[in-house]
Motif scaffolding. Sequence first.
Motif, PDB file in Angstrom:
ATOM      1  N   MET A  94       0.851  -1.208   0.000  1.00 10.47           N
ATOM      2  CA  MET A  94       0.000   0.000   0.000  1.00 10.47           C
ATOM      3  C   MET A  94       0.879   1.247   0.000  1.00 10.47           C
ATOM      4  O   MET A  94       0.655   2.186   0.741  1.00 10.47           O
ATOM      5  CB  MET A  94      -0.917  -0.047   1.231  1.00 10.47           C
ATOM      6  CG  MET A  94      -2.016   0.995   1.315  1.00 10.47           C
ATOM      7  SD  MET A  94      -3.113   1.165  -0.103  1.00 10.47           S
ATOM      8  CE  MET A  94      -4.094  -0.311   0.027  1.00 10.47           C
ATOM      9  N   GLY A  95       1.887   1.236  -0.889  1.00  9.21           N
ATOM     10  CA  GLY A  95       2.787   2.385  -0.967  1.00  9.21           C
ATOM     11  C   GLY A  95       2.103   3.585  -1.609  1.00  9.21           C
ATOM     12  O   GLY A  95       1.255   3.424  -2.485  1.00  9.21           O
ATOM     13  N   HIS A  96       2.442   4.777  -1.143  1.00  2.00           N
ATOM     14  CA  HIS A  96       1.890   5.996  -1.747  1.00  2.00           C
ATOM     15  C   HIS A  96       2.997   7.015  -2.011  1.00  2.00           C
ATOM     16  O   HIS A  96       3.954   7.116  -1.230  1.00  2.00           O
ATOM     17  CB  HIS A  96       0.861   6.659  -0.816  1.00  2.00           C
ATOM     18  CG  HIS A  96      -0.326   5.817  -0.501  1.00  2.00           C
ATOM     19  ND1 HIS A  96      -0.989   5.094  -1.457  1.00  2.00           N
ATOM     20  CD2 HIS A  96      -0.980   5.589   0.673  1.00  2.00           C
ATOM     21  CE1 HIS A  96      -2.006   4.453  -0.890  1.00  2.00           C
ATOM     22  NE2 HIS A  96      -2.016   4.728   0.410  1.00  2.00           N
ATOM     23  N   ASN A  97       2.826   7.768  -3.077  1.00  2.00           N
ATOM     24  CA  ASN A  97       3.679   8.917  -3.352  1.00  2.00           C
ATOM     25  C   ASN A  97       2.808  10.002  -3.965  1.00  2.00           C
ATOM     26  O   ASN A  97       1.619   9.786  -4.225  1.00  2.00           O
ATOM     27  CB  ASN A  97       4.847   8.541  -4.283  1.00  2.00           C
ATOM     28  CG  ASN A  97       4.385   8.021  -5.631  1.00  2.00           C
ATOM     29  OD1 ASN A  97       3.220   8.150  -6.003  1.00  2.00           O
ATOM     30  ND2 ASN A  97       5.292   7.404  -6.383  1.00  2.00           N
ATOM     31  N   LEU A 157      -0.873  12.500  -8.894  1.00  2.00           N
ATOM     32  CA  LEU A 157      -1.377  11.148  -8.677  1.00  2.00           C
ATOM     33  C   LEU A 157      -0.404  10.355  -7.820  1.00  2.00           C
ATOM     34  O   LEU A 157       0.738  10.768  -7.590  1.00  2.00           O
ATOM     35  CB  LEU A 157      -1.557  10.422 -10.023  1.00  2.00           C
ATOM     36  CG  LEU A 157      -0.290   9.956 -10.744  1.00  2.00           C
ATOM     37  CD1 LEU A 157      -0.588   8.743 -11.591  1.00  2.00           C
ATOM     38  CD2 LEU A 157       0.302  11.059 -11.593  1.00  2.00           C
ATOM     39  N   CYS A 158      -0.870   9.214  -7.342  1.00  2.00           N
ATOM     40  CA  CYS A 158       0.017   8.228  -6.726  1.00  2.00           C
ATOM     41  C   CYS A 158       0.341   7.231  -7.824  1.00  2.00           C
ATOM     42  O   CYS A 158      -0.555   6.703  -8.477  1.00  2.00           O
ATOM     43  CB  CYS A 158      -0.677   7.521  -5.560  1.00  2.00           C
ATOM     44  SG  CYS A 158       0.281   6.112  -4.946  1.00  2.00           S
ATOM     45  N   SER A 159       1.641   6.958  -8.038  1.00  2.00           N
ATOM     46  CA  SER A 159       2.028   6.103  -9.165  1.00  2.00           C
ATOM     47  C   SER A 159       2.168   4.630  -8.791  1.00  2.00           C
ATOM     48  O   SER A 159       2.605   3.822  -9.608  1.00  2.00           O
ATOM     49  CB  SER A 159       3.323   6.620  -9.806  1.00  2.00           C
ATOM     50  OG  SER A 159       4.434   6.396  -8.956  1.00  2.00           O
ATOM     51  N   PHE A 160       1.791   4.257  -7.559  1.00  2.00           N
ATOM     52  CA  PHE A 160       1.792   2.836  -7.174  1.00  2.00           C
ATOM     53  C   PHE A 160       0.747   2.126  -8.049  1.00  2.00           C
ATOM     54  O   PHE A 160      -0.347   2.664  -8.267  1.00  2.00           O
ATOM     55  CB  PHE A 160       1.437   2.700  -5.688  1.00  2.00           C
ATOM     56  CG  PHE A 160       1.690   1.335  -5.108  1.00  2.00           C
ATOM     57  CD1 PHE A 160       2.886   1.052  -4.455  1.00  2.00           C
ATOM     58  CD2 PHE A 160       0.725   0.326  -5.209  1.00  2.00           C
ATOM     59  CE1 PHE A 160       3.118  -0.212  -3.910  1.00  2.00           C
ATOM     60  CE2 PHE A 160       0.956  -0.936  -4.665  1.00  2.00           C
ATOM     61  CZ  PHE A 160       2.150  -1.201  -4.016  1.00  2.00           C
ATOM     62  N   PRO A 161       1.063   0.908  -8.533  1.00  3.18           N
ATOM     63  CA  PRO A 161       0.155   0.239  -9.473  1.00  3.18           C
ATOM     64  C   PRO A 161      -1.296   0.174  -8.962  1.00  3.18           C
ATOM     65  O   PRO A 161      -1.555  -0.260  -7.845  1.00  3.18           O
ATOM     66  CB  PRO A 161       0.744  -1.169  -9.584  1.00  3.18           C
ATOM     67  CG  PRO A 161       2.208  -0.965  -9.351  1.00  3.18           C
ATOM     68  CD  PRO A 161       2.293   0.133  -8.324  1.00  3.18           C
ATOM     69  N   GLY A 162      -2.208   0.620  -9.807  1.00  2.26           N
ATOM     70  CA  GLY A 162      -3.636   0.536  -9.504  1.00  2.26           C
ATOM     71  C   GLY A 162      -4.182   1.639  -8.632  1.00  2.26           C
ATOM     72  O   GLY A 162      -5.384   1.667  -8.346  1.00  2.26           O
ATOM     73  N   HIS A 163      -3.360   2.562  -8.184  1.00  2.00           N
ATOM     74  CA  HIS A 163      -3.846   3.580  -7.250  1.00  2.00           C
ATOM     75  C   HIS A 163      -4.379   4.851  -7.910  1.00  2.00           C
ATOM     76  O   HIS A 163      -5.183   5.562  -7.322  1.00  2.00           O
ATOM     77  CB  HIS A 163      -2.735   3.969  -6.259  1.00  2.00           C
ATOM     78  CG  HIS A 163      -2.473   2.907  -5.236  1.00  2.00           C
ATOM     79  ND1 HIS A 163      -1.787   3.147  -4.067  1.00  2.00           N
ATOM     80  CD2 HIS A 163      -2.815   1.591  -5.208  1.00  2.00           C
ATOM     81  CE1 HIS A 163      -1.710   2.025  -3.367  1.00  2.00           C
ATOM     82  NE2 HIS A 163      -2.315   1.068  -4.046  1.00  2.00           N
ATOM     83  N   TRP A 164      -3.913   5.159  -9.106  1.00  2.00           N
ATOM     84  CA  TRP A 164      -4.203   6.495  -9.651  1.00  2.00           C
ATOM     85  C   TRP A 164      -5.684   6.725  -9.944  1.00  2.00           C
ATOM     86  O   TRP A 164      -6.121   7.871  -9.958  1.00  2.00           O
ATOM     87  CB  TRP A 164      -3.365   6.781 -10.891  1.00  2.00           C
ATOM     88  CG  TRP A 164      -3.797   6.014 -12.103  1.00  2.00           C
ATOM     89  CD1 TRP A 164      -3.515   4.714 -12.387  1.00  2.00           C
ATOM     90  CD2 TRP A 164      -4.596   6.492 -13.183  1.00  2.00           C
ATOM     91  NE1 TRP A 164      -4.090   4.345 -13.575  1.00  2.00           N
ATOM     92  CE2 TRP A 164      -4.765   5.428 -14.078  1.00  2.00           C
ATOM     93  CE3 TRP A 164      -5.193   7.719 -13.483  1.00  2.00           C
ATOM     94  CZ2 TRP A 164      -5.504   5.535 -15.255  1.00  2.00           C
ATOM     95  CZ3 TRP A 164      -5.935   7.838 -14.657  1.00  2.00           C
ATOM     96  CH2 TRP A 164      -6.084   6.749 -15.529  1.00  2.00           C
ATOM     97  N   LEU A 166      -8.141   6.234  -8.002  1.00  2.00           N
ATOM     98  CA  LEU A 166      -8.697   6.907  -6.823  1.00  2.00           C
ATOM     99  C   LEU A 166      -7.792   8.019  -6.338  1.00  2.00           C
ATOM    100  O   LEU A 166      -8.260   9.029  -5.826  1.00  2.00           O
ATOM    101  CB  LEU A 166      -8.878   5.897  -5.670  1.00  2.00           C
ATOM    102  CG  LEU A 166     -10.012   4.893  -5.776  1.00  2.00           C
ATOM    103  CD1 LEU A 166      -9.923   3.860  -4.678  1.00  2.00           C
ATOM    104  CD2 LEU A 166     -11.350   5.618  -5.703  1.00  2.00           C
ATOM    105  N   MET A 167      -6.491   7.798  -6.463  1.00  2.00           N
ATOM    106  CA  MET A 167      -5.532   8.742  -5.858  1.00  2.00           C
ATOM    107  C   MET A 167      -5.006   9.729  -6.895  1.00  2.00           C
ATOM    108  O   MET A 167      -3.911   9.569  -7.445  1.00  2.00           O
ATOM    109  CB  MET A 167      -4.375   7.982  -5.203  1.00  2.00           C
ATOM    110  CG  MET A 167      -4.851   7.002  -4.133  1.00  2.00           C
ATOM    111  SD  MET A 167      -3.497   6.240  -3.242  1.00  2.00           S
ATOM    112  CE  MET A 167      -3.062   7.544  -2.100  1.00  2.00           C
ATOM    113  N   ARG A 168      -5.789  10.746  -7.179  1.00  2.62           N
ATOM    114  CA  ARG A 168      -5.356  11.775  -8.117  1.00  2.62           C
ATOM    115  C   ARG A 168      -6.081  13.081  -7.824  1.00  2.62           C
ATOM    116  O   ARG A 168      -7.106  13.089  -7.167  1.00  2.62           O
ATOM    117  CB  ARG A 168      -5.600  11.330  -9.553  1.00  2.62           C
ATOM    118  CG  ARG A 168      -7.065  11.141  -9.883  1.00  2.62           C
ATOM    119  CD  ARG A 168      -7.279  10.569 -11.253  1.00  2.62           C
ATOM    120  NE  ARG A 168      -6.871  11.477 -12.307  1.00  2.62           N
ATOM    121  CZ  ARG A 168      -7.195  11.345 -13.594  1.00  2.62           C
ATOM    122  NH1 ARG A 168      -7.925  10.323 -13.982  1.00  2.62           N
ATOM    123  NH2 ARG A 168      -6.795  12.204 -14.498  1.00  2.62           N
TER     124      ARG A 168
HETATM  125 CU   LIG Z   1      -0.788   4.913  -3.529  1.00  2.99          CU
END
Ligand SMILES: [Cu+2]
Length: 174
Positions: A94-97, A157-164, A166-168
């Motif tokens: 569950m990494g985020h950037n 966005l968060c560039s962790f696979p599959g996150h963008w 929701l995370m943008r």
């Molecule tokens: Cu993330």
Amino acid sequence: MRNNSKTVSLIAVKTALIFISITLLTTCGGQQEKSNESASKTSATPEYTENGAIKLVVNSDDLMRFDKEELRVTAGAKVELTLNHTGKLAKAVMGHNVVILKEGTDVAAFAQKAIEAKENDYIPESDDILIHTALIGGGETTMITFEAPDKGSYEFLCSFPGHWGLMRGKFIVE
Ligand SMILES: [Cu+2]
């Protein structure tokens, strides 16, 4: 004797009513606090650090969410961006950037390229990146400072696979 027992039961009823009132008051107060917490999804009112930089704080969690959909700064300003991960899950799952992309970047194409950059914490070699934070896991925090670019509307966005998906959000420079 009868009168006495009536008095006693009256006191019991009064005590119960007071207790219920207190419970209601406490419950209402709690709800108000909650609605205040979720009120601000933008950074409309700028906050500043001691050094005069615009202070942006983005919180993320184990539910794949940023608490901001929009970040606002002024062109050329010094910006300090803090990313918090309030969750418990590790960076590997569950990494985020926060990655801010140059204007006109195809976000979906960029996110696709990022998936292949696992060895570099999902930051691909790309000319489309304006700035990015480190990738963090639950309980961690990271910060970067940079100079705000020219006026415009940028995507983050968060560039962790599959996150963008929701995370943008929008990074708006005025
Ligand atoms: Cu993330």
